[in-house]
Design an enzyme around this catalytic site. Structure first.
Site: not given
Length: 446
Positions: A416-417
């Site tokens: 998850d950036h």
């Protein structure tokens, strides 16, 4: 006096369940704690025990029906005075030991019903009344496993009309397909020649035993997986990084561990060391083990997890599930091997409880078992990262300045950036690769 038993709320956010199999029929006697049916929730197949004694009066839904939580599924004639409170009320009344005289809250097997209280009773045979006339016997239920029953429902086949080919009388998938195949045509007397007309294009040949298409309702595990993946893909900004690594030393260590007396009887395979390598990488980079919380007041927070509930993606007849090993970071290698073995066997047998699939923090998906080199996995909702492991293959590799055949695999880490930037994701993936290339780092890094 009749009492009604409702589809219970198991407290995991589930709103419905499909009735897979009834173990009782109208007229059967049931006892408190006896399993009366098997249901499939969006997470697992589980059994329902009934919380009171009596005689079955009515089954409100047939097998294969999806029922909302709170709907009555069975009515039972009971003897006694005032009825016990509704199952929902019992949970709020008092602790379990104080509520016993009032009746127990119905729970799913796997959620903590005492082993001695969960039992199935064989159905009663036909009874002979006093006048000597035998009562009508209940039709014997065809023998078939749940996946075969589901296939029959999907194809519209009545199992009572299917002739089993196996000598033990159990109906197989092939028997079901044979039941829907077109019957052979009986030659008839040749009719008089018909007038010649324009040629008609031939219809496309049927396939799969005469069945052109099969429509399968999306429900249960498949429905839940689809909803979760859509929610994850369009909520968390995914980034995937890849690395190809020489795991020859790891494969040698697997063979050494199989001969180790401390690992005898345990499940020892590459996945065990890959799991340990990921746990070591998380310990060295704890920021990756987190979750994004939007918050109720619009103020988003990053929730740092100081424990690792390690999810392992498992393919089962009911679809893909991801049970997790609680507090995996605290387990020794033999303990981790034991947990992995239990997780896999429970999933294959369809006994994984919904609770075992809650609270995961990171996941491993081993696509290599299908001969796949790698993939771009989608995060489980609420998790920060997922590691895909490709097939381990013998390949030419430069080792100590020379090209030699080595055991090589490709790893892919999706994250998850919002939580994990490129530097952190790269460090985690590089650490996993480093441990697998030189597994002695497990001693110095863990």
């Amino acid at each position: 006096m009749a009492r009604e038993f409702k589809m219970p709320d198991v407290g995991e956010g589930l709103t419905e369940a499909e009735i897979l199999k009834w173990y009782v029929q109208p007229g059967d006697t049931v006892e408190d704690g006896q399993v009366v049916c098997e249901v499939e929730t969006a997470k697992a197949a589980v059994e329902l025990p009934i919380p009171f004694d009596g005689v079955v009066k009515e089954l409100r839904f047939p097998e294969g029906t999806t029922v909302d939580v709170g709907q009555v599924i069975i009515a039972v004639d009971v003897a006694g005075d005032a009825p016990a409170p509704e199952p929902e009320a019992v949970a709020d009344a008092a602790p379990a030991e104080e509520a016993e005289p009032q009746g127990r809250q119905p729970v799913l097997v796997g959620y903590g019903v005492a082993e001695t209280s969960t039992k199935r009773r064989a159905r009663k045979g036909a009874e002979v009344p006093a006048n000597g006339t035998a009562a009508p016997a209940v039709a014997q239920r065809p023998l078939a496993k749940p996946p075969v029953r589901k296939l029959a429902r999907d194809l519209g086949v009545d199992l009572t009309t299917v002739i089993p080919s196996h000598p033990d009388g159990i109906i197989s998938r092939e028997d079901v397909h044979a039941a829907v195949a077109p019957a052979p045509e009986v030659p008839a007397q040749s009719p008089a020649p018909a007038p010649v007309s324009a040629p008609v294009p031939a219809a496309p040949a049927a396939s799969y035993d005469g069945v052109r298409e099969t429509r399968i309702p999306v429900k249960g595990v498949r429905k839940a997986t689809a909803q979760a993946m859509i929610g994850s893909a369009f909520t968390a900004p995914h980034v995937t990084e890849f690395v190809t690594v020489d795991v020859t030393r790891t494969m040698k260590l697997v063979e050494e561990l199989k001969a180790d007396k401390d690992m005898q009887g345990l499940r020892v395979n590459p996945l065990l060391l890959i799991s340990k390598a990921l746990l070591v990488a998380i310990k060295r980079n704890p920021e990756v083990n987190a979750a994004w919380d939007e918050g109720h007041d619009g103020k988003a927070e990053i929730v740092q997890k100081h424990y690792v509930n390690l999810g392992i993606a498992a393919a089962t007849p009911r679809g893909l599930i991801v049970p997790n090993i609680k507090d995996a970071q605290a387990k020794t290698l033999p303990e981790l091997a034991t947990s992995l073995g239990e997780l896999v066997s429970t999933a294959r047998e369809g006994r994984t409880s919904p609770g075992a699939m809650q609270g995961g923090t990171v996941t491993i998906t081993n696509v290599g078992v299908f001969g796949i080199d790698t993939g771009t996995p989608i995060l489980n909702p609420g998790e920060s990262a997922i590691l895909a492991v490709g097939a381990i293959k013998l390949q030419p590799w430069v080792h100590k300045g020379k090209v030699k055949p080595r055991q090589v695999t490709t790893l892919a880490l999706s994250f998850d950036h919002r939580l994990v930037d490129g530097e952190l994701g790269s460090k985690v993936l590089a650490d996993v690769a480093a441990v697998l290339e030189r597994p002695k780092r497990l001693i110095t890094w863990s």
